[in-house]
Design an enzyme around this catalytic site. Structure first.
Site, short mmCIF file in Angstrom:
data_model
loop_
_atom_site.label_atom_id
_atom_site.label_comp_id
_atom_site.label_asym_id
_atom_site.label_seq_id
_atom_site.Cartn_x
_atom_site.Cartn_y
_atom_site.Cartn_z
N HIS A 171 52.51 46.64 29.22
CA HIS A 171 53.79 46.51 28.50
C HIS A 171 54.45 47.87 28.26
O HIS A 171 55.30 48.02 27.39
CB HIS A 171 53.63 45.73 27.19
CG HIS A 171 53.30 44.27 27.43
ND1 HIS A 171 53.24 43.33 26.42
CD2 HIS A 171 53.04 43.58 28.58
CE1 HIS A 171 52.94 42.14 26.93
NE2 HIS A 171 52.81 42.27 28.25
N CYS A 228 48.35 41.22 33.45
CA CYS A 228 49.63 40.91 32.82
C CYS A 228 50.57 40.46 33.93
O CYS A 228 50.45 40.90 35.07
CB CYS A 228 50.18 42.16 32.16
SG CYS A 228 51.85 41.94 31.53
N TYR A 237 59.67 45.51 28.57
CA TYR A 237 59.25 45.92 27.23
C TYR A 237 59.74 47.32 26.87
O TYR A 237 59.74 47.69 25.69
CB TYR A 237 57.72 45.86 27.11
CG TYR A 237 57.19 44.45 26.96
CD1 TYR A 237 56.90 43.92 25.70
CD2 TYR A 237 56.99 43.64 28.07
CE1 TYR A 237 56.42 42.63 25.56
CE2 TYR A 237 56.51 42.35 27.94
CZ TYR A 237 56.23 41.84 26.68
OH TYR A 237 55.76 40.56 26.54
P1 NAD Z 1 47.89 29.60 22.24
O1 NAD Z 1 48.24 29.76 20.81
O2 NAD Z 1 48.24 28.33 22.89
O3 NAD Z 1 46.32 29.89 22.39
C1 NAD Z 1 45.54 29.36 23.42
C2 NAD Z 1 44.32 28.69 22.86
O4 NAD Z 1 43.44 29.63 22.29
C3 NAD Z 1 44.63 27.68 21.74
O5 NAD Z 1 44.38 26.37 22.21
C4 NAD Z 1 43.71 28.11 20.62
O6 NAD Z 1 43.13 27.03 19.92
C5 NAD Z 1 42.67 28.91 21.36
N1 NAD Z 1 41.84 29.82 20.55
C6 NAD Z 1 42.17 30.49 19.43
N2 NAD Z 1 41.10 31.20 19.00
C7 NAD Z 1 40.09 30.96 19.88
C8 NAD Z 1 38.75 31.40 19.99
N3 NAD Z 1 38.20 32.21 19.08
N4 NAD Z 1 38.00 30.95 21.03
C9 NAD Z 1 38.53 30.12 21.95
N5 NAD Z 1 39.79 29.68 21.89
C10 NAD Z 1 40.56 30.09 20.87
O7 NAD Z 1 48.48 30.87 22.98
P2 NAD Z 1 49.16 31.08 24.41
O8 NAD Z 1 50.60 31.23 24.20
O9 NAD Z 1 48.66 30.11 25.38
O10 NAD Z 1 48.59 32.51 24.76
C11 NAD Z 1 47.21 32.74 24.86
C12 NAD Z 1 46.92 34.22 24.99
O11 NAD Z 1 47.35 34.70 26.25
C13 NAD Z 1 47.63 35.08 23.95
O12 NAD Z 1 46.80 36.13 23.55
C14 NAD Z 1 48.83 35.60 24.71
O13 NAD Z 1 49.33 36.78 24.17
C15 NAD Z 1 48.22 35.80 26.07
N6 NAD Z 1 49.14 35.84 27.22
C16 NAD Z 1 49.08 36.98 27.96
C17 NAD Z 1 49.86 37.14 29.08
C18 NAD Z 1 49.77 38.44 29.80
O14 NAD Z 1 50.70 38.84 30.48
N7 NAD Z 1 48.67 39.19 29.65
C19 NAD Z 1 50.70 36.11 29.49
C20 NAD Z 1 50.74 34.94 28.72
C21 NAD Z 1 49.94 34.82 27.59
C1 G6P Z 2 55.16 37.97 29.06
C2 G6P Z 2 54.08 38.98 28.78
C3 G6P Z 2 52.92 38.31 28.12
C4 G6P Z 2 53.35 37.56 26.89
C5 G6P Z 2 54.44 36.57 27.24
C6 G6P Z 2 55.03 35.95 26.00
O1 G6P Z 2 54.75 37.13 30.04
O2 G6P Z 2 53.63 39.62 29.93
O3 G6P Z 2 51.96 39.27 27.84
O4 G6P Z 2 52.26 36.88 26.32
O5 G6P Z 2 55.48 37.20 27.92
O6 G6P Z 2 55.71 34.79 26.34
P1 G6P Z 2 56.09 33.73 25.22
O7 G6P Z 2 56.71 32.61 25.95
O8 G6P Z 2 54.83 33.39 24.50
O9 G6P Z 2 57.05 34.45 24.30
MN MN Z 3 51.79 40.78 29.47
#
Ligand code: NAD
Ligand code: G6P
Ligand code: MN
Ligand code: MN
Length: 431
Positions: free
Chosen positions: A198, A168, A251
């Protein structure tokens, strides 16, 4: 021949990751980078993949970018599998945010019922991905970003044989936040973290090795407040911060300032829209930019997303494993007695030494009562959320939501659960 597979490659965050690999190319010579997506994400994958290819070409590094819908091809013999997918896309996130609000409960994509719903959709998919990893790349490290990151990582560690570390950007964001406040290089700041994803507290803060926790707490109490782009920056109460004596993560506002945050969420939902609705528009703007054939760097507009420093966290972690660095990162890792107040088999977020054998958390022992109760309650909710998500068990799900500190009663928990299950039917094969 270093091979990396990114599941959810069509994410608008992918240019961050590409930038991170480019920066570290000398230490981490990625030969093949597979960006994997699904049919629904094909267009996004092509656009962001095009930008990724231009970025590596401009940088003059020898990374081969492959775009594919064939997950097994991407995973086969990979050294690292990075998971950053969103089951159901932004529309599912928006529903997660809106359902709880109907019942006067915090509506957030990872915290409370929204995070529960996201976990239920994600668990069947991550278990499926892990089957491919077990079969096709049993030695690979899985670096999980998919939210709720701690819950998904714990699911992998409890139910599969895949080697996984959860990540994260909140902890690194907190370090950078302190560095900015002090106007120093982030390398000089170190924070001891304890808690859950979080729900992590900075228990001690150091500058050049000197404990400056008290001084910093005073300045937080004096009104300085650090947040992230995705969380409203409501001010902390000075007496509350002094009494806590620690650095709460952004958070924590949902728990410690629930009434004000709920009010704020309702106001936003009625005006600009929920965070998911805001991000949906932002994403469309980003993809318009990504299409520009002259763009060959990560555009600064990406910084409006909450995931700042995302690639620093991911790429430097991969780099430490690959190079057996034995340096310290903040990760989601199996507790194994690190926090004496939690079971061994649960995942916690904390400082760990990283080497080629993985993450070795640094011992914490017992945590103070003022944070122990909340941490244990949310962890119990998470354990039940995972069990429900794997088995598709309604009663376990009902207990998970009922004991969550942000849900007032079994009556409300049941209403929210029924609504979630109804609105997510197509993504919940396990129920
Ligand atoms: P997004 O909606 O752009 O999703 C990324 C991609 O995943 C999309 O292109 C979608 O088509 C694809 N996808 C959906 N289901 C799938 C599957 N079964 N197999 C392969 N691909 C698939 O989302 P995003 O905003 O880029 O976020 C992606 C993920 O990363 C989310 O779960 C989000 O919460 C997470 N995230 C986590 C952190 C963190 O701190 N851990 C930070 C940023 C984003
Ligand atoms: C932070 C958190 C992520 C979360 C993101 C959401 O970076 O650590 O876990 O996915 O915020 O950002 P967004 O731009 O999608 O609201
Ligand atoms: Mn996170
Ligand atoms: Mn102390």
């Amino acid at each position: 021949n270093l091979k990396i597979a990114v599941i959810g490659g069509g994410s608008s965050y992918t240019p961050e990751l590409i930038e991170g690999f480019i920066k570290r190319y000398n230490e981490l010579p990625v030969k093949d980078l597979y960006l994997v997506d699904i049919e629904e994400g094909k267009e996004k994958l092509e656009i962001v993949g095009g930008l990724a290819k231009r970025m590596v070409e401009k940088a003059g590094v020898g990374i081969n970018i492959h775009l594919t819908l064939d997950r097994r091809e991407a995973i086969k013999d990979a050294d690292f599998v990075v998971t950053q997918f969103r089951v159901g896309g932004m529309d599912a996130r928006i529903r997660d945010e809106k359902i709880p609000l109907k019942y006067d409960v915090i509506g957030q994509e990872t915290t409370g019922p929204g995070g529960f719903a996201k976990a239920q959709r994600t668990i069947p998919v991550i278990l499926d991905i892990c089957k491919d990893v077990e079969e096709l790349a049993p030695n690979a490290w899985l670096i999980n970003f998919t939210n709720p990151s701690g819950v998904i990582t714990e699911t992998i560690l409890k139910y599969t044989n895949v080697k996984a570390i959860g990540l994260c950007n909140v902890p690194i964001g907190m370090v950078y936040g302190v560095a900015k406040m002090l106007e120093v290089d982030p390398k000089r700041v170190y924070i001891d973290f304890a808690g859950l994803n979080h729900l992590v507290w900075g228990t001690h803060i150091y500058l050049d090795g000197e404990d400056i926790t008290e001084k910093l707490i005073d300045s937080f109490a004096g009104g300085k407040s650090l947040s992230m782009k995705n969380i409203p920056e409501l001010p902390w109460d000075p007496d509350f911060i002094k009494s806590l004596g620690m650095y709460p993560c952004p958070y924590h506002r949902y728990y410690y300032l629930t009434d004000k945050m709920l009010e704020k969420q309702k106001e936003e939902a009625a005006t600009v829209g929920t965070r998911g609705e805001v991000v949906k528009k932002l994403e469309q703007e980003l993809f318009e930019l990504y299409k520009d054939p002259n763009l060959n760097i990560k555009p600064p507009q990406l910084e409006k997303r909450g995931g700042a420093y995302y690639s620093d966290a991911a790429c430097s972690l991969i780099c430490s494993i690959y190079n057996d660095k034995k340096d310290i990162h903040v990760v989601n890792v199996r507790n194994n007695g690190t926090i004496a107040d939690l079971p061994d088999d649960v995942v916690i977020e904390t400082n760990a030494i990283i080497d080629r054998n993985g993450a070795h958390p640094i011992n914490i022992g017992h945590v103070p009562a003022k944070i122990r109760g909340l941490m244990q309650a949310v962890k119990a909710y998470e354990e039940l959320t995972i069990e429900a998500g794997v088995k598709g068990d309604y009663y376990t799900a009902l207990q998970a939501l009922t004991i969550h500190p942000l849900i007032p009663s079994a009556t409300v928990a049941k209403k929210i659960l029924d609504d979630i299950l109804e609105q997510n039917k197509e993504y919940l094969p396990q129920y």
